[in-house]
Design a protein around this motif. Structure first.
Motif, PDB file in Angstrom:
ATOM      1  N   ASN A   1       0.699 -46.226 -16.302  1.00  0.00           N
ATOM      2  CA  ASN A   1      -0.411 -45.669 -15.505  1.00  0.00           C
ATOM      3  C   ASN A   1      -1.486 -44.991 -16.336  1.00  0.00           C
ATOM      4  O   ASN A   1      -2.066 -43.992 -15.928  1.00  0.00           O
ATOM      5  CB  ASN A   1       0.120 -44.656 -14.471  1.00  0.00           C
ATOM      6  N   VAL A   2      -1.723 -45.528 -17.519  1.00  0.00           N
ATOM      7  CA  VAL A   2      -2.777 -44.974 -18.366  1.00  0.00           C
ATOM      8  C   VAL A   2      -3.951 -45.948 -18.432  1.00  0.00           C
ATOM      9  O   VAL A   2      -3.775 -47.140 -18.679  1.00  0.00           O
ATOM     10  CB  VAL A   2      -2.258 -44.675 -19.789  1.00  0.00           C
ATOM     11  N   LEU A   3      -5.128 -45.406 -18.165  1.00  0.00           N
ATOM     12  CA  LEU A   3      -6.359 -46.189 -18.287  1.00  0.00           C
ATOM     13  C   LEU A   3      -7.050 -45.746 -19.565  1.00  0.00           C
ATOM     14  O   LEU A   3      -7.363 -44.568 -19.732  1.00  0.00           O
ATOM     15  CB  LEU A   3      -7.254 -45.917 -17.068  1.00  0.00           C
TER      16      LEU A   3
ATOM     17  N   ASN B   1     -13.819 -41.060 -24.099  1.00  0.00           N
ATOM     18  CA  ASN B   1     -13.094 -39.931 -24.678  1.00  0.00           C
ATOM     19  C   ASN B   1     -12.587 -40.102 -26.109  1.00  0.00           C
ATOM     20  O   ASN B   1     -11.683 -39.393 -26.538  1.00  0.00           O
ATOM     21  CB  ASN B   1     -11.978 -39.452 -23.743  1.00  0.00           C
TER      22      ASN B   1
ATOM     23  N   SER C   1     -11.193 -33.614 -24.519  1.00  0.00           N
ATOM     24  CA  SER C   1     -12.114 -34.651 -24.027  1.00  0.00           C
ATOM     25  C   SER C   1     -13.062 -34.192 -22.938  1.00  0.00           C
ATOM     26  O   SER C   1     -14.029 -34.876 -22.650  1.00  0.00           O
ATOM     27  CB  SER C   1     -11.351 -35.907 -23.594  1.00  0.00           C
TER      28      SER C   1
ATOM     29  N   GLU D   1       0.748 -28.614 -18.177  1.00  0.00           N
ATOM     30  CA  GLU D   1       1.576 -29.722 -18.657  1.00  0.00           C
ATOM     31  C   GLU D   1       0.652 -30.905 -18.921  1.00  0.00           C
ATOM     32  O   GLU D   1      -0.190 -31.234 -18.095  1.00  0.00           O
ATOM     33  CB  GLU D   1       2.589 -30.098 -17.580  1.00  0.00           C
TER      34      GLU D   1
ATOM     35  N   PHE E   1      -0.427 -34.691 -19.147  1.00  0.00           N
ATOM     36  CA  PHE E   1      -0.027 -35.998 -18.626  1.00  0.00           C
ATOM     37  C   PHE E   1       0.148 -36.996 -19.762  1.00  0.00           C
ATOM     38  O   PHE E   1       1.118 -37.744 -19.821  1.00  0.00           O
ATOM     39  CB  PHE E   1      -1.091 -36.534 -17.642  1.00  0.00           C
TER      40      PHE E   1
ATOM     41  N   ASP F   1     -13.782 -32.281 -15.762  1.00  0.00           N
ATOM     42  CA  ASP F   1     -12.838 -32.908 -16.702  1.00  0.00           C
ATOM     43  C   ASP F   1     -13.017 -34.418 -16.676  1.00  0.00           C
ATOM     44  O   ASP F   1     -13.640 -34.962 -15.767  1.00  0.00           O
ATOM     45  CB  ASP F   1     -11.386 -32.511 -16.385  1.00  0.00           C
TER      46      ASP F   1
ATOM     47  N   PHE G   1     -10.444 -36.858 -16.703  1.00  0.00           N
ATOM     48  CA  PHE G   1      -9.481 -37.557 -15.843  1.00  0.00           C
ATOM     49  C   PHE G   1      -8.802 -36.597 -14.891  1.00  0.00           C
ATOM     50  O   PHE G   1      -8.570 -35.435 -15.210  1.00  0.00           O
ATOM     51  CB  PHE G   1      -8.373 -38.193 -16.695  1.00  0.00           C
ATOM     52  N   LEU G   2      -8.429 -37.118 -13.729  1.00  0.00           N
ATOM     53  CA  LEU G   2      -7.534 -36.374 -12.833  1.00  0.00           C
ATOM     54  C   LEU G   2      -6.345 -37.283 -12.529  1.00  0.00           C
ATOM     55  O   LEU G   2      -6.515 -38.383 -11.991  1.00  0.00           O
ATOM     56  CB  LEU G   2      -8.271 -35.991 -11.549  1.00  0.00           C
ATOM     57  N   ALA G   3      -5.158 -36.821 -12.914  1.00  0.00           N
ATOM     58  CA  ALA G   3      -3.934 -37.585 -12.655  1.00  0.00           C
ATOM     59  C   ALA G   3      -3.069 -36.757 -11.701  1.00  0.00           C
ATOM     60  O   ALA G   3      -3.216 -36.820 -10.492  1.00  0.00           O
ATOM     61  CB  ALA G   3      -3.229 -37.899 -13.970  1.00  0.00           C
ATOM     62  N   ASN G   4      -2.202 -35.929 -12.254  1.00  0.00           N
ATOM     63  CA  ASN G   4      -1.354 -35.087 -11.393  1.00  0.00           C
ATOM     64  C   ASN G   4      -1.987 -33.727 -11.078  1.00  0.00           C
ATOM     65  O   ASN G   4      -1.449 -32.964 -10.276  1.00  0.00           O
ATOM     66  CB  ASN G   4       0.012 -34.886 -12.045  1.00  0.00           C
ATOM     67  N   GLY G   5      -3.066 -33.450 -11.740  1.00  0.00           N
ATOM     68  CA  GLY G   5      -3.812 -32.229 -11.408  1.00  0.00           C
ATOM     69  C   GLY G   5      -3.413 -31.004 -12.214  1.00  0.00           C
ATOM     70  O   GLY G   5      -3.915 -29.914 -11.959  1.00  0.00           O
ATOM     71  N   CYS G   6      -2.551 -31.176 -13.217  1.00  0.00           N
ATOM     72  CA  CYS G   6      -2.094 -29.998 -13.977  1.00  0.00           C
ATOM     73  C   CYS G   6      -3.232 -29.337 -14.744  1.00  0.00           C
ATOM     74  O   CYS G   6      -3.328 -28.099 -14.761  1.00  0.00           O
ATOM     75  CB  CYS G   6      -1.001 -30.398 -14.964  1.00  0.00           C
TER      76      CYS G   6
ATOM     77  N   LYS H   1      -7.418 -40.879 -10.795  1.00  0.00           N
ATOM     78  CA  LYS H   1      -6.436 -41.928 -10.478  1.00  0.00           C
ATOM     79  C   LYS H   1      -5.859 -41.580  -9.102  1.00  0.00           C
ATOM     80  O   LYS H   1      -5.004 -40.711  -8.958  1.00  0.00           O
ATOM     81  CB  LYS H   1      -5.378 -42.004 -11.567  1.00  0.00           C
TER      82      LYS H   1
HETATM   83  P1  5GP Z   1      -3.431 -34.196 -15.071  1.00  0.00           P
HETATM   84  O1  5GP Z   1      -3.397 -32.830 -15.647  1.00  0.00           O
HETATM   85  O2  5GP Z   1      -4.362 -34.314 -13.887  1.00  0.00           O
HETATM   86  O3  5GP Z   1      -2.081 -34.767 -14.802  1.00  0.00           O
HETATM   87  O4  5GP Z   1      -4.035 -35.125 -16.204  1.00  0.00           O
HETATM   88  C1  5GP Z   1      -5.359 -34.945 -16.620  1.00  0.00           C
HETATM   89  C2  5GP Z   1      -5.485 -34.941 -18.113  1.00  0.00           C
HETATM   90  O5  5GP Z   1      -4.640 -35.943 -18.710  1.00  0.00           O
HETATM   91  C3  5GP Z   1      -6.906 -35.265 -18.490  1.00  0.00           C
HETATM   92  O6  5GP Z   1      -7.475 -34.138 -19.083  1.00  0.00           O
HETATM   93  C4  5GP Z   1      -6.824 -36.442 -19.444  1.00  0.00           C
HETATM   94  O7  5GP Z   1      -7.132 -35.992 -20.746  1.00  0.00           O
HETATM   95  C5  5GP Z   1      -5.400 -36.924 -19.401  1.00  0.00           C
HETATM   96  N1  5GP Z   1      -5.208 -38.200 -18.683  1.00  0.00           N
HETATM   97  C6  5GP Z   1      -4.517 -38.370 -17.518  1.00  0.00           C
HETATM   98  N2  5GP Z   1      -4.466 -39.644 -17.169  1.00  0.00           N
HETATM   99  C7  5GP Z   1      -5.140 -40.327 -18.097  1.00  0.00           C
HETATM  100  C8  5GP Z   1      -5.431 -41.730 -18.278  1.00  0.00           C
HETATM  101  O8  5GP Z   1      -5.065 -42.628 -17.491  1.00  0.00           O
HETATM  102  N3  5GP Z   1      -6.155 -42.059 -19.363  1.00  0.00           N
HETATM  103  C9  5GP Z   1      -6.598 -41.123 -20.251  1.00  0.00           C
HETATM  104  N4  5GP Z   1      -7.343 -41.568 -21.282  1.00  0.00           N
HETATM  105  N5  5GP Z   1      -6.327 -39.817 -20.134  1.00  0.00           N
HETATM  106  C10 5GP Z   1      -5.612 -39.415 -19.067  1.00  0.00           C
END
Ligand code: 5GP
Length: 196
Positions: free
Chosen positions: A18-20, A27, A60, A97, A99, A124, A126-131, A156
């Motif tokens: 699940n990484v783009l 970045n 980034s 934490e 991602f 920011d 990216f937003l994945a799990n929001g940590c 995402k």
């Molecule tokens: P979260 O804290 O929302 O889980 O993840 C956000 C952080 O993880 C972002 O600051 C970003 O740097 C990194 N990140 C999360 N998913 C991806 C992804 O699919 N691709 C990249 N390049 N960075 C990600």
């Protein structure tokens, strides 16, 4: 598709887990004309808000947040990742934490640069799990600052962060929301603007 979605389709690479990857334009290597347009788009989306400071997290987020801050004509401050356990009382501290790296970091920001009177736009990449966003929200709350909104370049949508942050009642704007992606075919599906 908007300008960013078009660029993601052209140059983004879907990786397993699940990484783009967007390191050719967002970045790692950065397309500054694109980042400038991203800055203008966030200014447009938050033009009704009174913003006194843009806040992000290293690394980034910094380049993007800088262009957003320029549009608003305000300073930008970034939370630093710190390994030190001896953090003095001059800092606000939150735990985040990662991602992409799977580890936990303390993030810090000096009390001199985050004030109770600040009206923040949090940015920011990216937003994945929001940590990462939760960490930034926690720092803002510690300072007693007001969060006017949060701007994300790529959300995402199949991960939980967006839902969690919106449920907290914040205005969260993502310039592209990826609802599905396939590492085998490279296919990327975006959420339509009107479904947001
Ligand atoms: P979260 O804290 O929302 O889980 O993840 C956000 C952080 O993880 C972002 O600051 C970003 O740097 C990194 N990140 C999360 N998913 C991806 C992804 O699919 N691709 C990249 N390049 N960075 C990600």
């Amino acid at each position: 598709m908007n300008f960013l979605e078009e660029r993601i389709v052209k140059d983004g690479v879907v990786k397993p887990g699940n990484v783009l990857k967007v390191d050719s334009f967002l970045n790692h290597q950065m397309d500054i004309a694109l980042i400038e347009e991203i800055g203008r788009e966030f200014k447009r989306r938050f033009s009704d808000k009174h913003i006194t400071k843009v806040m992000t997290i290293e690394a980034s987020g910094i380049g993007i947040a800088a262009f957003v801050a320029k549009e608003f004509g305000v300073p930008m401050v970034f939370a630093k990742k710190s390994k030190s356990i001896n953090i003095d009382g001059d800092m606000y501290v939150a735990e985040v934490e990662s991602f992409t790296h799977g580890n936990k970091n303390q993030v810090i920001v000096s009390k001199r640069f985050l004030l109770p009177g600040d009206h923040l736009l949090i940015i920011d990449d990216f937003l994945a799990n929001g940590c990462a966003l939760q960490g930034l929200i926690s720092l803002a709350e510690s300072a007693g600052a007001t969060i006017e909104g949060l701007g994300i370049v790529i959300e995402k949508g199949f991960q939980l962060g967006g839902k969690v942050i919106r449920n907290l009642g914040y205005k969260l704007e993502s310039l592209a929301i990826v609802d599905a992606m396939d590492a085998e075919t490279g296919a990327i599906t975006f959420r339509a603007q009107e479904e947001r």
